[in-house]
Motif scaffolding. Structure first.
Motif, PDB file in Angstrom:
ATOM      1  N   GLN A 281     -16.280  97.718  13.792  1.00 15.10           N
ATOM      2  CA  GLN A 281     -17.131  96.590  13.420  1.00 15.10           C
ATOM      3  C   GLN A 281     -17.375  96.636  11.918  1.00 15.10           C
ATOM      4  OE1 GLN A 281     -20.774  96.548  15.679  1.00 15.10           O
ATOM      5  NE2 GLN A 281     -19.736  96.278  17.639  1.00 15.10           N
ATOM      6  N   TYR A 282     -17.382  95.454  11.290  1.00 17.91           N
ATOM      7  CA  TYR A 282     -17.614  95.361   9.847  1.00 17.91           C
ATOM      8  C   TYR A 282     -19.054  94.947   9.591  1.00 17.91           C
ATOM      9  CZ  TYR A 282     -12.637  95.927   9.147  1.00 17.91           C
ATOM     10  OH  TYR A 282     -11.366  96.438   9.129  1.00 17.91           O
TER      11      TYR A 282
ATOM     12  N   ILE B 148     -18.913  96.050   2.027  1.00 15.36           N
ATOM     13  CA  ILE B 148     -18.889  96.145   3.481  1.00 15.36           C
ATOM     14  C   ILE B 148     -18.339  97.506   3.894  1.00 15.36           C
ATOM     15  CG2 ILE B 148     -18.574  93.652   3.741  1.00 15.36           C
ATOM     16  CD1 ILE B 148     -15.662  94.213   4.562  1.00 15.36           C
ATOM     17  N   THR B 149     -18.588  97.863   5.136  1.00 14.07           N
ATOM     18  CA  THR B 149     -18.051  99.107   5.676  1.00 14.07           C
ATOM     19  C   THR B 149     -17.608  98.862   7.113  1.00 14.07           C
ATOM     20  OG1 THR B 149     -18.515 101.463   6.036  1.00 14.07           O
ATOM     21  CG2 THR B 149     -20.277  99.919   6.554  1.00 14.07           C
TER      22      THR B 149
ATOM     23  N   LEU C 216     -13.300  92.192  13.859  1.00 10.73           N
ATOM     24  CA  LEU C 216     -12.298  91.516  13.039  1.00 10.73           C
ATOM     25  C   LEU C 216     -11.832  90.226  13.706  1.00 10.73           C
ATOM     26  CD1 LEU C 216     -10.647  91.621  10.454  1.00 10.73           C
ATOM     27  CD2 LEU C 216      -8.910  92.941  11.684  1.00 10.73           C
ATOM     28  N   SER C 217     -11.673  90.259  15.019  1.00  6.46           N
ATOM     29  CA  SER C 217     -11.225  89.054  15.722  1.00  6.46           C
ATOM     30  C   SER C 217     -12.244  87.933  15.587  1.00  6.46           C
ATOM     31  CB  SER C 217     -10.990  89.373  17.201  1.00  6.46           C
ATOM     32  OG  SER C 217     -12.170  89.870  17.809  1.00  6.46           O
ATOM     33  N   GLU C 218     -13.535  88.263  15.623  1.00  7.38           N
ATOM     34  CA  GLU C 218     -14.584  87.256  15.462  1.00  7.38           C
ATOM     35  C   GLU C 218     -14.592  86.687  14.054  1.00  7.38           C
ATOM     36  OE1 GLU C 218     -17.990  88.986  18.517  1.00  7.38           O
ATOM     37  OE2 GLU C 218     -17.954  89.682  16.435  1.00  7.38           O
ATOM     38  N   ILE C 219     -14.413  87.548  13.062  1.00  5.53           N
ATOM     39  CA  ILE C 219     -14.408  87.098  11.665  1.00  5.53           C
ATOM     40  C   ILE C 219     -13.214  86.178  11.413  1.00  5.53           C
ATOM     41  CG2 ILE C 219     -14.338  87.838   9.255  1.00  5.53           C
ATOM     42  CD1 ILE C 219     -15.540  90.533  10.237  1.00  5.53           C
TER      43      ILE C 219
ATOM     44  N   ILE D  70     -20.233  85.065   7.481  1.00  2.00           N
ATOM     45  CA  ILE D  70     -19.916  85.284   8.897  1.00  2.00           C
ATOM     46  C   ILE D  70     -20.441  86.634   9.363  1.00  2.00           C
ATOM     47  CG2 ILE D  70     -17.997  85.689  10.496  1.00  2.00           C
ATOM     48  CD1 ILE D  70     -16.437  83.575   8.820  1.00  2.00           C
ATOM     49  N   ILE D  71     -20.194  87.678   8.574  1.00  2.00           N
ATOM     50  CA  ILE D  71     -20.668  89.019   8.944  1.00  2.00           C
ATOM     51  C   ILE D  71     -22.193  89.055   8.963  1.00  2.00           C
ATOM     52  CG2 ILE D  71     -20.714  91.447   8.281  1.00  2.00           C
ATOM     53  CD1 ILE D  71     -17.923  91.050   7.059  1.00  2.00           C
TER      54      ILE D  71
END
Length: 459
Positions: free
Chosen positions: A303-304, A285-286, A258-261, A250-251
Motif C-alpha cells: 500500500q502507498y 510517499i512510502t 496500486l491497482s486503485e491508484i 488519490i492516495i
C-alpha cells in the motif's frame, strides 16, 4: 528557531570535526527541516566560513563567497581582488587551516545549477588543495534529486569523497512537547497531524488559537506560505506536477493499492511507475506491506501512503477546495472538513504516534525488533504488530482516538483478530497493547492488572 532534538546529527558532526585532518560531510533533505539551523548550532564557537549559495549568476556567488571568506580571514589582497574563478578563493582557505576550519556551502545544488561543471571543479579543488588540510567541508542542500546527481550518486565527480552524510528527517512526535509548553497532549496530536515533524511548520502553529483557527490562519489563508507550499516543494524537484497532484490526491483520499491508484488516475501500472518511483525517492510517499511479510519487495499486499503529514493534510483537505477558499468561502470549507478531519484523518495519525510510542516503551523489555501494521486480503487489520527476530514474543495493539472510554470489547476483538496473523503460531508469547485517547473503563483496567501480558496506555 527553537532547537529541538537532532542529538544524533550533532554527534555525527562532532565526530567528523574531531577527525584528524580533513572531513567531507553532506547534509541533505527537503526544505524547512532545519538543516541550516543544525549547522549553525554545530558551528557555534567554532571557526567557520558559512556561505549560502543562490540561483544568481556564478559571478554573484563568487563575490558573495569572497565576502564571507574575508569576514573570517583578514586578507586585504583578497578583499580588493577581482575574483573570476573558484580556485583562488579556496587557495586562501587552504592557507588558513592551522586551526580546524569549517567551510559550509549551503544550498549547494544552486552552484551546480548555475554552472554544471561546479561539482567537477570542487572535486579538483578538494583533491589538490583541501583533502590534506585541517578542514571540515560541509555541503548542504534541499533539492534531493539535484543533491543526488551532483554529490551522492556514483556518476557524480564528488562520489567517494564524503566521509559522512546526514539525510535530515522530520522530528519524532516524542520531542513535539519541547516546542510547546502549555498545550495539552491531545492538542499536540491535533497539531502534529498537520505539521508533522517539520520545525518551521510547527513554529507557525505555536499560537494559542483553536485548531480550526490555526488551520484557517496558517494554511487556508491564501497569503500564507503554507497555502502554496506543496506546489513550491514539487515544482523545485519535478517538471510535470499535474500527474503528481492527481496521484497524491488519490492516495490522500484513501486509495492506497496500486491497482486503485491506477484506476482512479486512469493510468496503467507501466505508465504510473515513474511517478511512483520519483515520489518515493523524494521521500513524499512510502510503500508499506504487512509487517509479517518475509519478502516485502515482491509482496502483493503493498500500500502507498503519504509520509508527510502536512502534504497529506493539504491534498486531503485543501487542494480539493482551493476554488472555494479563493472565493472567500473558507468557513464553509472548515465546516465541511471538520468531521472527516477527526474521524478519518487524525485517528490514523494517532496510530502512527502509538506505533512510535510502543517501540520506545516496550521494544527493549520484550525484545521486539520490528513494529508495523498488519492486514489481510479480506477485512482484518491490526494497528500495531511487533515481532521479535530473537524470541517468540509478539505484540498486538489497537489505537482508539475517540472521546469514549474503551472496555473489554476492544481487547476481545483484538485477541480474535490476532488469531489471523500467521507468525510463530505454535509457540509464540502474545502481548496485547491498547492505546486510548480517553482511557479505559474499570472492568478492562482491572482485567489488565491481573494479566501481565496486557498493557493499557491513556492519552
Amino acid at each position: 528557531m527553537r532547537f529541538v532534538d537532532r542529538v544524533e546529527e550533532l554527534n555525527i558532526l562532532e565526530k567528523e570535526y574531531e577527525r584528524q585532518g580533513s572531513s567531507f560531510v553532506v547534509i541533505y533533505g527537503r526544505r524547512r527541516l532545519g538543516k541550516t539551523t543544525l549547522i549553525s548550532k554545530f558551528c557555534e564557537n567554532k571557526k567557520n566560513i558559512s556561505f549560502l549559495a543562490t540561483e544568481e549568476s556564478e559571478q554573484e556567488n563568487l563575490n558573495s563567497f569572497k565576502e564571507e571568506i574575508c569576514n573570517v580571514i583578514d586578507n586585504n589582497l583578497l578583499r580588493e581582488s577581482n575574483i573570476t574563478s573558484w580556485e583562488p578563493l579556496f587557495d586562501v582557505i587552504a592557507e588558513n587551516t592551522d586551526d580546524k576550519l569549517i567551510v559550509v556551502l549551503d544550498e549547494f545544488q544552486f552552484l551546480g545549477k548555475v554552472n554544471e561543471a561546479f561539482p567537477s571543479i570542487l572535486m579538483k579543488i578538494w583533491d589538490k588543495k583541501l583533502k590534506d588540510k585541517n578542514i571540515m567541508l560541509i555541503l548542504c542542500g534541499s533539492l534531493i534529486r539535484m543533491m543526488n546527481s551532483q554529490v551522492l550518486s556514483y556518476n557524480s565527480p564528488l562520489y567517494g569523497r564524503r566521509t559522512a552524510q546526514i539525510r535530515m528527517k522530520q522530528i519524532d512526535f516524542k520531542y513535539y512537547s519541547e516546542f510547546f509548553d502549555t498545550i495539552s497532549a491531545d492538542e499536540q496530536i491535533l497539531r502534529y497531524s498537520i505539521t508533522g515533524g517539520v520545525p518551521q511548520y510547527i513554529e507557525l502553529f505555536e499560537g494559542n488559537g483553536t485548531i480550526r483557527e490555526l488551520i484557517r490562519d496558517n494554511i487556508m489563508n491564501t497569503g500564507s506560505f503554507l497555502y502554496e507550499e506543496p506546489e513550491f516543494l514539487l515544482r523545485n524537484e519535478i517538471n510535470e506536477v499535474g500527474r503528481y497532484y492527481t496521484i497524491l490526491k488519490i492516495i490522500a483520499n484513501g486509495k492506497h493499492k496500486l491497482s486503485e491508484i491506477c484506476a482512479a488516475s486512469e493510468m496503467s501500472q507501466a505508465g504510473i511507475a515513474a511517478y511512483i518511483k520519483n515520489l518515493t525517492e523524494l521521500d513524499i510517499i512510502t510503500r508499506e506491506v504487512p509487517v509479517t511479510e518475509t519478502n516485502p519487495e515482491k509482496s502483493r499486499m503493498g500500500q502507498y501512503l503519504i509520509k508527510d503529514n502536512f502534504l497529506h493534510f493539504w491534498f486531503r483537505f485543501v487542494y480539493p477546495y482551493r476554488s472555494m477558499i479563493e472565493r472567500g468561502q473558507t468557513d464553509w470549507v472548515l465546516d465541511k472538513i471538520e468531521m472527516p478531519f477527526i474521524d478519518n484523518y487524525v485517528s490514523y495519525v494517532y496510530e502512527d504516534i502509538c506505533r512510535e510510542k510502543v517501540f520506545d516503551e516496550l521494544s527493549a523489555s520484550l525484545n521486539i525488533t520490528r513494529i508495523g501494521r498488519w492486514w489481510d486480503n479480506k477485512t482484518a487489520e491490526i494497528d500495531i504488530v511487533g515481532l521479535s527476530d530473537d524470541s517468540n514474543n509478539v505484540i498486538f495493539g489497537e489505537c482508539k482516538y475517540s472521546n469514549k472510554k474503551k472496555g473489554m470489547g476492544v481487547l476481545n476483538e483484538l485477541i480474535n483478530k490476532a488469531k489471523n496473523v500467521k507468525y510463530k503460531n505454535d509457540n509464540r508469547e502474545e502481548y496485547y497493547v491498547i492505546y486510548s485517547k480517553s482511557g479505559f473503563d474499570s472492568k478492562l483496567a482491572e482485567f489488565a492488572k491481573a494479566h501481565n501480558n496486557i498493557y493499557l496506555f491513556e492519552g
